[in-house]
Motif scaffolding. Structure first.
Motif, PDB file in Angstrom:
ATOM      1  N   UNK A 282       0.850  -1.187   0.000  1.00 63.92           N
ATOM      2  CA  UNK A 282       0.000   0.000   0.000  1.00 63.92           C
ATOM      3  C   UNK A 282       0.891   1.245   0.000  1.00 63.92           C
ATOM      4  N   UNK A 283       0.545   2.160  -0.893  1.00 66.27           N
ATOM      5  CA  UNK A 283       1.285   3.413  -0.983  1.00 66.27           C
ATOM      6  C   UNK A 283       0.477   4.535  -0.344  1.00 66.27           C
ATOM      7  N   UNK A 284       1.183   5.512   0.272  1.00 65.35           N
ATOM      8  CA  UNK A 284       0.511   6.597   0.983  1.00 65.35           C
ATOM      9  C   UNK A 284       0.036   7.707   0.055  1.00 65.35           C
ATOM     10  N   UNK A 285       0.532   7.728  -1.181  1.00 66.56           N
ATOM     11  CA  UNK A 285       0.198   8.823  -2.084  1.00 66.56           C
ATOM     12  C   UNK A 285       0.308   8.370  -3.527  1.00 66.56           C
ATOM     13  N   UNK A 286      -0.175   9.204  -4.446  1.00 67.22           N
ATOM     14  CA  UNK A 286      -0.053   8.905  -5.871  1.00 67.22           C
ATOM     15  C   UNK A 286       1.404   8.856  -6.290  1.00 67.22           C
ATOM     16  N   UNK A 287       2.205   9.754  -5.723  1.00 64.17           N
ATOM     17  CA  UNK A 287       3.632   9.777  -6.069  1.00 64.17           C
ATOM     18  C   UNK A 287       4.322   8.494  -5.612  1.00 64.17           C
ATOM     19  N   UNK A 288       3.996   8.045  -4.414  1.00 61.57           N
ATOM     20  CA  UNK A 288       4.588   6.806  -3.908  1.00 61.57           C
ATOM     21  C   UNK A 288       4.132   5.605  -4.733  1.00 61.57           C
ATOM     22  N   UNK A 289       2.878   5.620  -5.176  1.00 62.13           N
ATOM     23  CA  UNK A 289       2.347   4.528  -5.992  1.00 62.13           C
ATOM     24  C   UNK A 289       3.059   4.495  -7.348  1.00 62.13           C
ATOM     25  N   UNK A 290       3.317   5.663  -7.905  1.00 66.36           N
ATOM     26  CA  UNK A 290       4.052   5.745  -9.172  1.00 66.36           C
ATOM     27  C   UNK A 290       5.466   5.191  -8.996  1.00 66.36           C
ATOM     28  N   UNK A 291       6.107   5.515  -7.880  1.00 65.11           N
ATOM     29  CA  UNK A 291       7.441   4.993  -7.601  1.00 65.11           C
ATOM     30  C   UNK A 291       7.403   3.471  -7.456  1.00 65.11           C
ATOM     31  N   UNK A 292       6.359   2.978  -6.785  1.00 65.41           N
ATOM     32  CA  UNK A 292       6.205   1.530  -6.619  1.00 65.41           C
ATOM     33  C   UNK A 292       6.029   0.835  -7.964  1.00 65.41           C
ATOM     34  N   UNK A 293       5.220   1.421  -8.849  1.00 62.57           N
ATOM     35  CA  UNK A 293       5.014   0.828 -10.174  1.00 62.57           C
ATOM     36  C   UNK A 293       6.329   0.752 -10.938  1.00 62.57           C
ATOM     37  N   UNK A 294       7.128   1.796 -10.874  1.00 58.51           N
ATOM     38  CA  UNK A 294       8.414   1.803 -11.566  1.00 58.51           C
ATOM     39  C   UNK A 294       9.355   0.752 -10.982  1.00 58.51           C
ATOM     40  N   UNK A 295       9.393   0.658  -9.649  1.00 53.59           N
ATOM     41  CA  UNK A 295      10.232  -0.345  -8.992  1.00 53.59           C
ATOM     42  C   UNK A 295       9.820  -1.755  -9.410  1.00 53.59           C
ATOM     43  N   UNK A 296       8.516  -1.975  -9.491  1.00 51.22           N
ATOM     44  CA  UNK A 296       8.000  -3.305  -9.823  1.00 51.22           C
ATOM     45  C   UNK A 296       8.367  -3.697 -11.240  1.00 51.22           C
ATOM     46  N   UNK A 297       8.242  -2.761 -12.169  1.00 51.96           N
ATOM     47  CA  UNK A 297       8.606  -3.058 -13.550  1.00 51.96           C
ATOM     48  C   UNK A 297      10.101  -3.332 -13.681  1.00 51.96           C
ATOM     49  N   UNK A 298      10.919  -2.563 -12.974  1.00 44.77           N
ATOM     50  CA  UNK A 298      12.365  -2.812 -12.984  1.00 44.77           C
ATOM     51  C   UNK A 298      12.674  -4.213 -12.461  1.00 44.77           C
ATOM     52  N   UNK A 352       5.603   3.386   1.805  1.00 47.47           N
ATOM     53  CA  UNK A 352       5.117   2.096   1.310  1.00 47.47           C
ATOM     54  C   UNK A 352       5.061   1.117   2.474  1.00 47.47           C
ATOM     55  N   UNK A 353       3.996   0.315   2.527  1.00 49.07           N
ATOM     56  CA  UNK A 353       3.868  -0.689   3.587  1.00 49.07           C
ATOM     57  C   UNK A 353       3.434  -2.008   2.983  1.00 49.07           C
ATOM     58  N   UNK A 354       3.929  -3.098   3.572  1.00 46.61           N
ATOM     59  CA  UNK A 354       3.670  -4.438   3.049  1.00 46.61           C
ATOM     60  C   UNK A 354       2.784  -5.211   4.009  1.00 46.61           C
ATOM     61  N   UNK A 355       1.774  -5.875   3.446  1.00 46.72           N
ATOM     62  CA  UNK A 355       0.886  -6.743   4.218  1.00 46.72           C
ATOM     63  C   UNK A 355       1.041  -8.149   3.662  1.00 46.72           C
ATOM     64  N   UNK A 356       1.515  -9.078   4.498  1.00 48.10           N
ATOM     65  CA  UNK A 356       1.749 -10.439   4.026  1.00 48.10           C
ATOM     66  C   UNK A 356       0.572 -11.373   4.287  1.00 48.10           C
ATOM     67  N   UNK A 357      -0.487 -10.872   4.919  1.00 43.86           N
ATOM     68  CA  UNK A 357      -1.624 -11.743   5.183  1.00 43.86           C
ATOM     69  C   UNK A 357      -2.351 -12.038   3.872  1.00 43.86           C
TER      70      UNK A 357
END
Length: 580
Positions: A282-298, A352-357
């Motif tokens: 889960x991302x706290x903002x649109x900017x963080x979500x965009x960063x997460x998407x880029x990290x994931x594609x990389x 960014x926060x991770x939920x493993x459940x």
């Protein structure tokens, strides 16, 4: 071959119209079939008459069970698609047990100008498993499975090396194939991710499973098919006998070229281990979500675009990313090592926060992957048919439960070429994913694109009728919306039309963001928009003209007509009237 091609305006016969078979003629067909002809009634009639009654309540409970639906020729896995189609039974169903039964049905339909429909697993999102006023060929009873140590297709002796294979009756579901081939036989067979999909329908649509990045498509693994064509002849189709028909059956779409009664598919050496990776970020903002998407594609481009990995990562509204991946050919420790750098990078970012459940990274014996062991049932990893006396093998993944009895609101898919993962284009793809998720959820199904697969899997898929866009795609992007079980005319249980249309618009907007990056978007025929424009080339690309030629050769009269199937542009939307 079949009768000469009909002229424009020629219509099929509807119940009650002049030319509809008489009771005596139906009885003659029933006698020919040994009694295996049934007149169908809508299970929903009682609900329409008494929507608050116990019988109606029981039916709504039961349609959440995919095996209950599969066992009834009057039902389909989806109950309909708002503004597109509603599940409605055929007038009669032939409960086929062999190719002779199928041929009898085909001949009867052709001679009496009837609409003909085929149902195996009944999973068609396009509604092709049902048509009111038609004759249904129901292959449910054709479930024989045979394993081969050295199969050679008919007519191929001396030309093709023997190979290990499995012959599957057209009415078998993939759960039956996995039980026979993997759990009991110790081999791998490329089928569908959803266990209650029919074997023949999957192969004819192309067919992706969780591990297609390693083993290719179901159609690419087809060695031979037995099929009843429009003239009522049972034919063998393989690379040496009727090769043009064989090619068309490998991804050209179910219900268009004939009734497949048996398939024989290649089996593979079974890996030691299968596993899964599940978590949510889960991302706290649109900017963080965009960063997460880029990290994931990389991360995907560097570490996951290879034969070990399959299934999906979902980008959802609310700045949520959900990982639901599977792996093969590696141990759990190796899988953890692959993901650890990505998880460490996320942990370093406070927004960014991770939920493993409920799960993180797990593995199991590949041979037990599809088996309903006590532990998997107890932990909720697998569910089974809860009806009294149901076979032990009637199991399904909990994640597929929502498909049973659903009403579709919208659906769209697009293959994403691997070129979008090149460094120069990756930023644009990340932007598009974020924009798409702002509209509606989108899933990247990595196993439904063959970029990163072994050369032999790609070569086998190239020799099929599927859209070649799948060959160099790194994923199939899917966006979809659906509602709970509902049926028109049942007071208190009708589809919510307003919500459905609103969600359909959001699905279109979501997929539109990704299609901006793909000049000529291709779409997977089994998972596509009912209203897909230029569906011929969206589904089959440059192969469509060749498919149409095969269709004309084997079914010149258009006996086999399904929505957005090869040659269907010559017929009315309901399949009853040939157009001008």
């Amino acid at each position: 071959m079949a009768a000469a091609q009909p002229q424009a305006g020629v219509a099929r016969v509807r119940p009650g119209a002049l030319g509809w078979p008489s009771p005596a003629q139906w009885q003659g067909l029933r006698a020919q079939l040994g009694g295996r002809l049934v007149q169908l009634q809508s299970p929903w009639a009682a609900c329409v008459a008494a929507p608050a009654g116990e019988e109606c309540a029981r039916l709504f409970r039961q349609v959440g069970n995919p095996y209950f639906i599969s066992d009834d020729p009057a039902l389909t896995q989806a109950l309909g698609w708002v503004d597109a189609w509603t599940s409605a039974p055929s007038a009669y169903a032939v409960e086929a047990r062999n190719s002779a039964d199928v041929a009898a049905a085909v001949n009867f339909a052709r001679e009496h100008r009837l609409r003909l429909v085929v149902k195996g697993g009944g999973h068609s999102y396009q509604g092709t498993s049902s048509a009111p006023g038609s004759l249904l060929v129901w292959t449910h009873g054709m479930r024989d499975i045979r394993l081969h140590d050295g199969f050679v297709p008919q007519g191929c002796a001396g030309r093709v090396a023997p190979t290990q294979a499995a012959s599957l009756g057209a009415g078998a579901l993939w759960v039956h194939a996995y039980d026979a081939v993997t759990t009991r036989g110790g081999r791998y067979v490329q089928g569908g991710g959803c266990m209650t999909v029919g074997v023949a329908g999957l192969v004819q649509s192309g067919g992706f499973g969780s591990f297609s990045k390693r083993f290719g498509t179901a159609s690419g693994n087809l060695l031979e098919a037995e099929v009843v064509t429009a003239d009522g002849v049972t034919r063998i189709a393989n690379a040496c006998t009727n090769p043009d028909l064989f090619w068309a059956l490998k991804g050209g779409g179910g219900g268009s070229f004939g009734v497949v009664t048996r398939i024989t598919v290649r089996t593979h050496e079974l890996p030691e281990t299968f596993g899964a990776v599940n978590f949510t970020v889960r991302a706290d903002s649109a900017a963080a979500f965009r960063r997460l998407a880029a990290m994931t594609l990389d991360f995907y481009a560097a570490s996951l675009m290879n034969p070990h990995w399959g299934e999906q990562i979902r980008f959802l509204p609310g700045h949520v990313m959900r990982v639901q991946m599977v792996f093969q050919g590696m141990e759990r420790g190796e899988a953890v090592a692959v993901w650890q750098p990505f998880l460490d990078a996320i942990a370093r970012l406070p927004d960014l926060s991770v939920d493993f459940a409920p799960l993180k990274i797990v593995s199991t014996s590949a041979r037990e992957f599809w088996s309903p062991t006590f532990v998997k049932r107890a932990l909720g990893f697998i569910k089974r048919d809860a009806r009294p006396g149901a076979p032990e093998g009637n199991v399904y993944w909990p994640g597929d439960e929502g498909q049973a009895g659903q009403v579709l609101h919208g659906y769209a898919s697009t293959w994403l070429p691997a070129s979008l993962l090149q460094p120069a284009q990756r930023a644009s793809l990340a932007d598009a994913l974020v924009a798409a998720a702002a509209q509606w959820g989108v899933s990247l199904h990595f196993n439904k694109g063959l970029a990163g697969a072994p050369p032999e899997a790609i070569a086998a898929a190239r020799d099929t009728a599927m859209n070649p866009a799948a060959l160099d795609a790194f994923a199939l992007a899917i966006s979809a919306a659906h509602g709970p079980a509902a049926y028109p005319g049942v007071a208190g249980h009708e589809p919510d039309i307003a919500v459905a249309r609103q969600q359909a618009g959001r699905v279109r907007a979501c997929m539109g963001e990704l299609r901006k990056l793909v000049p000529k978007p291709g779409s997977y025929v089994s998972e596509s928009d009912f209203f897909e424009p230029d569906w011929q080339h969206a589904f089959w690309g440059s192969h469509y003209e060749r498919l149409l030629a095969v269709k004309t050769q084997y079914d010149p009269g258009g006996l086999f007509t399904v929505h957005h199937g090869v040659g269907s542009e010559a017929w009315s939307d309901d399949g009853f009237t040939r157009g001008a």
